[in-house]
Scaffold this active site. Structure first.
Site, PDB file in Angstrom:
ATOM      1  N   HIS B  43      13.176  38.181-160.099  1.00 10.16           N
ATOM      2  CA  HIS B  43      12.164  38.506-161.106  1.00 10.16           C
ATOM      3  C   HIS B  43      12.057  37.406-162.163  1.00 10.16           C
ATOM      4  O   HIS B  43      10.967  37.054-162.597  1.00 10.16           O
ATOM      5  CB  HIS B  43      12.522  39.846-161.756  1.00 10.16           C
ATOM      6  CG  HIS B  43      11.454  40.406-162.639  1.00 10.16           C
ATOM      7  ND1 HIS B  43      10.403  41.131-162.149  1.00 10.16           N
ATOM      8  CD2 HIS B  43      11.272  40.335-163.975  1.00 10.16           C
ATOM      9  CE1 HIS B  43       9.620  41.493-163.145  1.00 10.16           C
ATOM     10  NE2 HIS B  43      10.120  41.014-164.271  1.00 10.16           N
ATOM     11  N   HIS B  89       4.616  45.877-162.541  1.00  9.89           N
ATOM     12  CA  HIS B  89       5.661  46.792-162.989  1.00  9.89           C
ATOM     13  C   HIS B  89       5.815  47.873-161.930  1.00  9.89           C
ATOM     14  O   HIS B  89       5.686  49.064-162.193  1.00  9.89           O
ATOM     15  CB  HIS B  89       5.336  47.382-164.370  1.00  9.89           C
ATOM     16  CG  HIS B  89       6.465  47.241-165.334  1.00  9.89           C
ATOM     17  ND1 HIS B  89       6.759  48.160-166.298  1.00  9.89           N
ATOM     18  CD2 HIS B  89       7.411  46.272-165.466  1.00  9.89           C
ATOM     19  CE1 HIS B  89       7.815  47.753-166.988  1.00  9.89           C
ATOM     20  NE2 HIS B  89       8.227  46.615-166.510  1.00  9.89           N
TER      21      HIS B  89
END
Lengths: 234, 743
Positions: B43, B89
């Site tokens: 990430h 998300h």
């Protein structure tokens, strides 16, 4: 003509009101919620938004902001005050208008153009409309379900204090045309004197055709004309 | 043994642990190991994807800030700049849909105002399982409520995006949030810590234990075990975000900001090491001074917390007190927690003792770069070999159109966007439900056109071509409103990159996107990669979502999507070929998701875009709509529904294209096409313009009446035709999603 726009923490339509006021050729400036004076303004606007996040109950905290004392005095002196959306909720919580707001019956936030019938043209904000005129204004709220006890509601109806009502395209206030479940399809009300108006729809979002409508201009022009004409109620 | 477990439980491999030891010249302590584990997660580090992403075009005369900052920036003229980025998300939204989606919106908004820009619009690309599933409906409701709850309260209009449904997103939905802001060039702020001795401040909200290891969580498969890890999901507070937004913009306006960065994924760790690394400096931070909302937090927890609505700030020297006053005015905290140093180290102090010291560059920039194995999945050739010539002709074309228009992925998303405040900000000129949203820039005549696009069926069947189509469609959508496409942000959503088949999909998609972005002159200014979107077994379809930004010099010139006036001429732009492979028609009407993805002629796409914005600038267009999923038939229906006006088309006017069978002609998804209407007096000028740009243009019908009619000449089986009322189309289109949500 100068509008004073009260900014609470969490207000988010304050700049939009300024943009709209300027679009109809008037001035507008901001009043911070801790200010203790509202001098120098011809009309006060409590704008939409989520004051203090509206986590507790809409506008339940904003009513305690220091600015609300001078706002109340300003209203009592007969000068024009308008609360839009969250601003309407502030006026209710502050007791400047009667009643309360519940969640929309859908339990969802709703943002869309909405037909509204003008029920009273005796307020400073509605003088330039025709009685019964059907206009379209945007709504955007999760708590617009206006509620009040039956007796007061009847007094308000008799006294012509219901200023705007949700309606269909022919002007009928049908249940289907009511976006939030408010009593008697109420979209906006005023105080006895008519100088304090609370409404859920957003006239400031309908002040320029490029943004999808201009029916809100007349409201801003009405109050400007009223102020410029000396500001007499009735 | 216990030591081995520590780094493994933090998501680091043995090789990565060794690399950390080499970089430090010693064993890392627990705090340091935690910091490396989050910064070296996929990430934050893009360790598995960085090598491939280098192939993307990132520069152009319009680009003021490319990838590597909190958001990209493009010049839109008149000294104005537009800031934009899209981010995923996904995993948080799978576990806790309301807060997951809400904090996704919050994070991307902060990425915009941290650059010094006022956010003016949000878009959301949502991908969910089939609505026949209760889980998909629950996630869908929660995600939309979360976006609504956060975005509405902050007061940023949510003006567009897309909502698509397919069973591959059942376990792992996608929530990609895009935000767009604007500013003057001179106000651009960057996330760099400069000036040795300058203060470092934490501003905004307090720090708690929420979201610890969120970045690591987002970088692993979404297994049942992971779904239980709700503590990795942050909790949003849109009220504080609104206050922080206003406070930060006030700081920028007062000239108090030297460098600033949002604390998002990996919180204080990420913001401190990235700011120091960009500035070529270090930072010393006294953790005791970081304002907290919980007692007894360890240094590890403070550094890894992903508590929302916080920023790390290097103020203009001597302005610390002014910063504090502004933040206090907005009801927020501002505390000097440390200072910028020359040693290039992130040094953490607690109780007067040093608890961690790590080179900022090692954390921010020296994660390993992996070249993952890639292999073409077996299914690709097999599904591409499906021969559409064997698809039986459709007898009921009107019925097929109604089914398409009522399939949830194509149907109206009013149920979604009426829950979003799409008008706050007094700038929404074209709102949700159109090809692209158009937002007027405050204090200017200029506007930006915004769209997100991806067809994940295309990307599954042919990731390279599919990703290129996503770019082309996004450009077409923006051009249909009359805007010039400028630049792209992207969110690459894939499965687990350790699977060679998944990595192949990713590599191919990036290659296709690169080619298309180069051809259309729309460089990539940033975005993010979200991998491991799977439950351990089944991956989502490859979903490279493109966010496109275009500029329109005068918003008065914008073009609506719906039919505008009786008597306007309907013009079909572009060439229609026999391309129903991979189409919505084939999937919805024939139940087949296979075949060849339509070919893509990027030069034709560029010419079409130029025609659209040029014609718009000369006020030649009454309406314009791109043709994509569902082809001409669906485009016609959408124009009719949006304008509440019918139209009649005669297809034998369309020259060479008319040789196609009616169902092919109506539902083919050939690229580089659009449907426009023009006033009769503009006909000659428009057709001459199209001819000059070498765009095929066939005037083949008129707007009018309350029915949509398509008539075919005798040669194409004259009896087959469409004749449907606009009311019936509208009903099918509007009722599909609300009905599906009733279960």
């Amino acid at each position: 003509m100068k509008f004073g726009i009260v900014v609470f923490p969490g207000s988010n339509c304050d700049k939009d009101v300024q943009t709209a006021a300027r679009a109809v050729g008037h001035d507008a400036d901001f009043i911070w919620h801790t200010d203790t004076s509202v001098d120098g303004f011809d009309c006060l606007v409590l704008p939409g938004g989520f004051s203090y996040g509206d986590y507790l109950r809409t506008a339940a905290i904003a009513r305690f902001s220091p600015v609300m004392e001078p706002v109340a005095r300003y209203a009592a002196s007969g000068r024009p005050v308008i609360g839009i959306c969250n601003g309407f909720q502030v006026l209710l919580e502050a007791g400047l208008l009667p009643g309360a707001m519940l969640r929309n019956t859908s339990c969802k936030f709703v943002c869309k153009p909405q037909r509204i019938r003008v029920e009273s043209t005796r307020t400073p904000f509605t003088r330039k409309f025709r009685q019964g005129q059907v206009i379209t204004l945007p709504i955007a709220h999760g708590d617009g379900n206006y509620y009040i006890d039956g007796e007061t509601l009847e007094q308000m109806e008799r006294g012509g204090r219901v200023v705007f009502r949700y309606c269909d395209e022919s002007g009928e206030p049908t249940p289907e045309s009511n976006p939030n479940g408010s009593l008697n399809n109420i979209a906006g009300i005023c105080n006895n004197a008519g100088n304090v108006l609370g409404m859920m729809p957003h006239p400031e979002r309908a002040a320029e055709g490029i943004l999808g409508g201009a029916d809100g201009r007349l409201l801003l022009e009405s109050v400007a004309q009223w102020v410029q004409g000396g500001g007499k109620i009735g | 043994m216990a030591d081995e477990l520590i780094w493994q439980t933090m998501g680091l491999s043995d090789e990565e642990y060794e690399r950390i030891r080499v970089l430090l010249g010693r064993d890392p302590n627990y705090v340091e190991l935690g910091m490396f584990s989050v910064m070296w997660s996929e990430h934050c580090s893009y360790k598995n994807t960085r090598a491939v992403l280098r192939g993307l075009p990132t520069s152009g005369p319009q680009v003021l800030q490319g990838p590597g900052e909190n958001a990209g920036i493009v010049d839109v003229g008149d000294g104005l700049a537009v800031v934009f980025k899209i981010e995923s998300h996904n995993h948080p939204s799978a576990v806790e849909p309301y807060e997951g989606a809400a904090t996704g919106v919050g994070g991307i908004i902060r990425d915009i105002f941290t650059m010094g820009a006022r956010p003016i619009a949000s878009l959301d690309s949502l991908w969910l399982g089939d609505l026949s599933s209760a889980r998909a409906r629950r996630l869908f409701s929660g995600i939309v409520a979360g976006i609504s709850g956060y975005g509405n309260a902050v007061g940023i209009p949510t003006v567009g995006g897309q909502t698509m449904f397919h069973r591959s997103y059942e376990i792992n939905p996608l929530v990609n949030a895009m935000c767009v802001g604007f500013m003057r060039h001179e106000d651009i702020k960057r996330g760099a810590a400069t000036g040795v001795g300058n203060s470092v401040m934490v501003i905004g909200s307090t720090t708690g234990r929420d979201g610890i290891h969120g970045a690591t969580f987002a970088s692993a498969d979404l297994t049942d075990e992971a779904i239980e890890r709700k503590s990795a999901v942050q909790v949003g507070d849109p009220f504080r975000e609104k206050l922080l937004l206003e406070a930060c913009l006030e700081l920028v306006a007062r000239g108090c900001v030297l460098g600033i960065q949002d604390m998002g994924a990996a919180g204080l760790t990420c913001s401190s090491c990235e700011m120091a690394s960009r500035g070529g400096t270090g930072m010393i931070i006294d953790l005791d001074r970081v304002p907290r909302r919980e007692t007894g937090m360890t240094p590890y927890e403070v550094m890894l917390s992903e508590s929302q609505e916080r920023m790390l700030l290097v103020p203009t020297p001597g302005r610390e007190e002014e910063v504090r006053e502004v933040l206090v005015k907005w009801g927020l905290e501002a505390v000097v927690v440390g200072e910028v140093t020359a040693d290039g180290m992130i040094t953490l102090i607690e109780g007067g003792a040093r608890v961690a010291q790590v080179p900022a560059r090692a954390l921010a920039d020296e994660a390993p770069v992996y070249h993952r194995e890639s292999s073409k999945p077996e299914y690709v050739e097999r599904l591409a070999a499906f021969d559409t010539a064997g698809v039986p002709p459709c007898a009921d074309l009107g019925g097929a159109l109604l089914r398409l228009i009522g399939s949830p992925s194509i149907a109206s998303k009013r149920w979604v966007w009426e829950q979003y405040d799409h008008q706050v900000g007094a700038g929404t000129v074209i709102g949700p439900g159109a090809d692209a949203a158009v937002i007027r820039l405050p204090g200017s005549k200029r506007g930006v056109a915004l769209s997100t696009d991806c067809n994940s069926r295309y990307c599954y069947l042919d990731p390279r071509l599919g990703a290129a189509h996503a770019v082309a469609e996004a450009a077409r959508n923006v051009a249909c409103t009359g805007a010039r496409p400028l630049a792209v942000t992207n969110c690459q959503n894939f499965g687990n990159p350790y699977k060679p088949e998944v990595f192949w999909q990713f590599r191919e998609a990036i290659a296709g996107m690169s080619v298309a972005c180069r051809a259309l002159g729309t460089p990539v200014t940033g975005g993010n990669v979200s991998l491991c979107n799977e439950d351990g077994e089944t991956a989502i379809r490859p979903t490279p979502v493109i966010g496109m930004v275009g500029v329109i010099d005068d918003v008065e010139l914008r073009v609506p999507m719906g039919f505008q006036a009786e008597g306007d001429i309907v013009v079909l732009l572009g060439a229609t070929r026999d391309e129903i492979g991979a189409s919505e028609y084939l999937a919805t009407v024939h139940g087949v998701e296979a075949g060849r993805v339509p070919a893509l002629d990027l030069e034709a796409e560029a010419r079409l875009c130029e025609l659209l914005w040029t014609a718009a600038s000369r006020r030649l267009l009454s309406s314009a709509h791109d043709m994509s999923e569902g082809g001409l038939a669906v485009a016609l229906a959408e124009c009719a529904i949006a304008g509440a006006l019918g139209a009649t088309l005669r297809v034998d006017c369309v020259g060479g294209d008319a040789g196609l069978a009616p169902d092919r002609f109506l539902f083919s998804e050939s690229g580089a096409r659009a449907l426009v209407t023009i006033g009769p007096s503009q006909r000659d000028e428009f057709l001459a313009l199209a001819a000059g740009l070498n765009v095929p243009a066939a005037a083949c019908g008129r707007v009018g009446g309350s029915r949509l009619c398509v008539e075919f000449g005798e040669g194409a089986g004259g009896a087959r035709r469409i004749d449907v009322s606009v009311a019936a189309l509208s009903k099918a289109y509007e009722e599909a999603v609300p009905c599906a949500m009733q279960g």
